[in-house]
Design an enzyme around this catalytic site. Structure first.
Site, short mmCIF file in Angstrom:
data_model
loop_
_atom_site.label_atom_id
_atom_site.label_comp_id
_atom_site.label_asym_id
_atom_site.label_seq_id
_atom_site.Cartn_x
_atom_site.Cartn_y
_atom_site.Cartn_z
N GLY A 12 -3.82 -14.69 -6.08
CA GLY A 12 -3.87 -13.74 -7.19
C GLY A 12 -2.94 -14.03 -8.36
N SER A 13 -2.57 -15.29 -8.56
CA SER A 13 -1.67 -15.54 -9.69
C SER A 13 -2.39 -15.35 -11.03
CB SER A 13 -1.03 -16.93 -9.59
OG SER A 13 -1.96 -17.95 -9.84
N ASN A 14 -3.66 -15.72 -11.10
CA ASN A 14 -4.41 -15.47 -12.35
C ASN A 14 -4.59 -13.97 -12.57
OD1 ASN A 14 -5.46 -17.96 -13.83
ND2 ASN A 14 -5.81 -18.49 -11.69
N LEU A 92 -13.93 -16.30 -3.65
CA LEU A 92 -14.63 -17.43 -3.05
C LEU A 92 -16.07 -17.13 -2.64
CD1 LEU A 92 -11.77 -19.09 -1.00
CD2 LEU A 92 -12.74 -19.79 -3.20
N LYS A 93 -16.57 -15.95 -3.02
CA LYS A 93 -17.93 -15.62 -2.63
C LYS A 93 -18.81 -15.57 -3.88
CE LYS A 93 -20.39 -13.12 0.76
NZ LYS A 93 -21.46 -14.00 0.38
N ASN A 109 -15.40 -16.39 -15.01
CA ASN A 109 -14.78 -17.07 -13.88
C ASN A 109 -13.84 -18.14 -14.42
OD1 ASN A 109 -14.32 -17.92 -11.14
ND2 ASN A 109 -15.69 -19.66 -11.52
N HIS A 111 -12.25 -21.88 -13.50
CA HIS A 111 -12.44 -23.02 -12.61
C HIS A 111 -11.39 -24.08 -12.93
CE1 HIS A 111 -14.68 -25.59 -9.90
NE2 HIS A 111 -14.42 -26.57 -10.74
N ASP A 152 -20.66 -22.51 -11.18
CA ASP A 152 -19.94 -23.20 -12.27
C ASP A 152 -20.82 -23.75 -13.39
OD1 ASP A 152 -17.61 -22.79 -10.72
OD2 ASP A 152 -17.96 -24.65 -9.63
N GLU A 181 -4.35 -22.53 -16.59
CA GLU A 181 -5.26 -21.41 -16.24
C GLU A 181 -4.65 -20.08 -16.68
OE1 GLU A 181 -6.80 -21.24 -12.22
OE2 GLU A 181 -6.43 -23.36 -11.95
C1 GRF Z 1 -7.39 -21.05 -9.27
O1 GRF Z 1 -7.13 -22.42 -9.26
C2 GRF Z 1 -8.72 -20.79 -9.89
O2 GRF Z 1 -9.07 -21.71 -10.86
C3 GRF Z 1 -9.66 -20.91 -8.74
O3 GRF Z 1 -8.96 -20.42 -7.64
C4 GRF Z 1 -7.55 -20.50 -7.87
C5 GRF Z 1 -7.01 -19.12 -7.72
O4 GRF Z 1 -5.63 -19.06 -7.82
N1 GRF Z 1 -10.92 -20.30 -9.04
P1 GRF Z 1 -4.93 -17.66 -7.90
O5 GRF Z 1 -5.43 -16.83 -6.72
O6 GRF Z 1 -5.29 -17.02 -9.20
O7 GRF Z 1 -3.47 -17.95 -7.77
#
Ligand code: GRF
Length: 203
Positions: A12-14, A92-93, A109, A111, A152, A181
Site C-alpha cells: 500500500g505505498s502507492n 492483484l485481481k 492502474n 504498472h 495493462d 510511481e
Molecule cells: C507497485 O509496484 C505497482 O506498480 C504494482 O504493485 C506495486 C504495489 O506497491 N501494481 P504498493 O502496494 O503500492 O507499495
C-alpha cells in the site's frame, strides 16, 4: 469533491501517497479517499488505511460461489459509497466487466514498467523488474493507465522513465521505479479529475 476508492492487495505505498496527496498535496480540495478495498485480509495496506480513519473492506473471491456474484457485490458497494474514481494500487485481481463498464475511463492502474513493454498476465511486482533486468534494458519506469478488460492495455495517462545502470539488480530497479510511481500516480489522478470535472461541469 471527487470520491476515490483504492483497491489494494499488498503493502500500500502507492495508496499512502494518494491519501497524502488528498490531504496536503496536489489533490487537496479536489478529492478524498473514502474507501479502501482489498481481496487480502492480511494486506499491510489495510492497517495503513485504518490509521487514516478510512473505511476498509476485505472482499474475497473465495466467499462467493462465482465470479459474477463477487463482482456484483463490489459494484454494489462502490455505488452505495458514491465512488467517482477507482484507483488500483497493487491490486492483484482482475476487475469484473460490470465494474469496468460502469466506471469507464474512471478506473486507473499503476504498472511498474514503461507499457506496452513488460505488461500482461503474470507481469506484476518483481516479475516485471526481473524481465527488464534480463532484457538488459537501459530504461524502465512506471505507467498510469486506464483499466480496460485486458491486462495493462488501457489508454496511457502518464509515464515516467528511470535509467538503469549495468550493475543494478531487479530489487534495485524495483526501488527506483517505486519512487517514480509515488510521484506520477497523484499527478495522473489530478489530470483525470480535472478532465472529469470539465466534462461533468463540476461536482
Ligand atoms: C507497485 O509496484 C505497482 O506498480 C504494482 O504493485 C506495486 C504495489 O506497491 N501494481 P504498493 O502496494 O503500492 O507499495
Amino acid at each position: 469533491m471527487i470520491t476515490i476508492a483504492i483497491f489494494v492487495s499488498g503493502s500500500g505505498s502507492n495508496m499512502v501517497e494518494i491519501i497524502n496527496a488528498t490531504k496536503h498535496g496536489i489533490l487537496k480540495n479536489l478529492a478524498r479517499v473514502t474507501l479502501v478495498i482489498s481481496n487480502n485480509q492480511s494486506a499491510r495496506a489495510i492497517a495503513k488505511a485504518q490509521a487514516y480513519n478510512i473505511k476498509t473492506i476485505c472482499i474475497k473471491r473465495s466467499e462467493f460461489n462465482n465470479e459474477n456474484d463477487f463482482n456484483k457485490k463490489i459494484l454494489k458497494l462502490l455505488v452505495k459509497e458514491q465512488i467517482d474514481i477507482i484507483c488500483l494500487a497493487g491490486y492483484l485481481k482482475m476487475l469484473g466487466i460490470n465494474i469496468i463498464n460502469t466506471y469507464k475511463n474512471k478506473i486507473l492502474n499503476i504498472h511498474p514498467s514503461l507499457l506496452p513493454k513488460f505488461g500482461g498476465k503474470g507481469m506484476y511486482g518483481i516479475h516485471v523488474h526481473r524481465a527488464v533486468y534480463e532484457s538488459k534494458e537501459s530504461f524502465s519506469g512506471a505507467t498510469v493507465h486506464f483499466v480496460d478488460e485486458n491486462y495493462d492495455t488501457g489508454q496511457i495517462i502518464l509515464q515516467k522513465s528511470v535509467s538503469i545502470n549495468r550493475n543494478e539488480l531487479p530489487k534495485d530497479i524495483e526501488k527506483k521505479v517505486l519512487i517514480v510511481e509515488h510521484t506520477i500516480y497523484p499527478q495522473a489522478i489530478k489530470h483525470v479529475i480535472t478532465n472529469y470535472l470539465k466534462i461533468s461541469g463540476g461536482v
